[in-house]
Design an enzyme around this catalytic site. Structure first.
Site, short mmCIF file in Angstrom:
data_model
loop_
_atom_site.label_atom_id
_atom_site.label_comp_id
_atom_site.label_asym_id
_atom_site.label_seq_id
_atom_site.Cartn_x
_atom_site.Cartn_y
_atom_site.Cartn_z
N ASN A 7 0.88 -1.15 0.03
CA ASN A 7 -0.03 0.11 0.04
C ASN A 7 0.88 1.20 -0.12
OD1 ASN A 7 -1.41 2.37 0.94
ND2 ASN A 7 -3.13 1.00 1.77
N GLU A 34 -3.94 1.92 -2.84
CA GLU A 34 -3.86 3.55 -2.59
C GLU A 34 -3.19 4.09 -3.46
OE1 GLU A 34 -5.34 5.47 0.84
OE2 GLU A 34 -4.36 3.98 2.22
N ASP A 146 -4.42 -4.97 0.86
CA ASP A 146 -4.49 -4.38 2.32
C ASP A 146 -5.70 -4.65 2.59
OD1 ASP A 146 -5.16 -2.64 4.46
OD2 ASP A 146 -4.61 -0.86 3.46
N ASN A 148 -7.40 -4.31 5.66
CA ASN A 148 -7.90 -3.50 6.66
C ASN A 148 -8.53 -4.28 7.52
OD1 ASN A 148 -7.37 -0.63 6.70
ND2 ASN A 148 -8.35 -0.58 4.86
N ASP A 217 -2.05 -6.32 5.86
CA ASP A 217 -1.67 -6.58 4.53
C ASP A 217 -1.42 -8.16 4.50
OD1 ASP A 217 -1.12 -3.64 3.30
OD2 ASP A 217 -0.46 -3.41 5.34
N ASP A 246 2.89 4.68 5.14
CA ASP A 246 2.57 4.07 6.54
C ASP A 246 2.57 2.36 6.60
OD1 ASP A 246 0.38 4.45 5.05
OD2 ASP A 246 -0.80 5.43 6.76
N HIS A 247 2.37 1.83 5.13
CA HIS A 247 2.57 0.43 5.22
C HIS A 247 3.83 -0.11 4.84
CE1 HIS A 247 -1.85 -0.45 5.12
NE2 HIS A 247 -2.07 1.12 4.82
#
Length: 255
Positions: A7, A34, A146, A148, A217, A246-247
DNA sequence: ATGCCCGCTTACAGCGGA
């Protein structure tokens, strides 16, 4: 065959990091989430010059997924089936090197309860229906992305800190487990059974230096793919670089 | 309890993310 999911949290902001990681990690396939751009603005030329074929399913501003590959890939599905009114770009699937690979950006679902959480659960039900059809093909399939979803308590630094979050609600976890029960293998979990292998660290509150991460992930493998699983890991160092997503990139190797 | 940070937008403040 190395298949990664990453991501990138914005193509424009991340392109130098992405190119650097691709060159170093050398995946055969990289599923991105993203990308946050319309397909027309994805840097296909730059990536082609670096040796990558691109399939892109973007949208303006948010979401967006892509599949990069060393060998040409054949697109098999654009958008998640099951709701013609859903315009969010969160699913792309292709055949590459004899393996069916999906790039998944599952809805976050916060705040919960609410319409966004309802959308998440409905999206997971649609994913399960499509995943069942993919399993039935008997082909090696890798559902990477991802999700979530924090599957278990040892997939988060402190369960209590996330207790109210959509990522670890019982309904989110149950939907993830239902997917696994179809016959998919959670590759990271299989290779690292003790847990506490994180793929995301929030930008806020010093989450990265404190290792306040969680695992969201995932790469789910159909039985013919699972039989070929050799290794799995997270390129954690990438999270610590300047201008990082941030991933962190997460990957598997199939024999 | 809330926001912290980050990326995006016919941007200059607000939204979405997780």
């Amino acid at each position: 065959m190395k298949i990664a999911t990453y991501n990138i949290n914005g193509t424009n902001a991340r392109l130098p990091r992405l190119l650097e990681w691709l060159a170093e990690a050398q995946p055969d396939v990289a599923c991105l989430q993203e990308i946050k751009t319309i397909s027309e603005n994805f840097p296909v030329e730059t990536l082609r010059d670096a040796g990558w074929h691109c399939l892109v399913h973007g949208q303006k501003g948010f979401n967006g997924v892509a599949i990069l590959s060393r060998e040409p890939a054949t697109e098999t599905q654009r958008g998640l089936p099951g709701d013609d009114t859903d315009e969010q770009a969160r699913y792309l699937e292709a055949e590459v090197g004899g393996v069916r690979v999906a790039s998944i950006y599952l809805p976050n679902g916060n705040p919960q309860p609410g319409p966004k959480f309802d959308y998440k659960l409905a999206w997971m039900a649609r994913l399960a229906a499509h995943a069942e059809r993919l399993l039935a093909t008997g082909a090696p399939v890798v559902l990477a992305g991802d999700y979530n979803v924090i599957p278990e308590d040892d997939d988060v630094w402190q369960p209590a800190a996330m207790a109210a979050d959509a990522l670890m609600q019982p309904e989110s976890r149950a939907a993830y487990r239902a997917l696994l029960h179809q016959g998919w293998l959670d590759a990271l979990r299989a290779v690292h059974p003790k847990g506490h292998v994180y793929t995301f660290w929030d930008y806020q509150a010093g989450a990265w230096p404190r290792n306040h991460g969680f695992r969201i992930d995932h790469l789910l493998l159909s039985p013919p793919a699972a039989d070929r699983l050799g290794d799995a890991g997270v390129d954690k160092d990438v999270r610590g670089l300047e201008k990082a997503s941030d991933h962190a990139p997460t990957w598997i190797k199939l024999g």
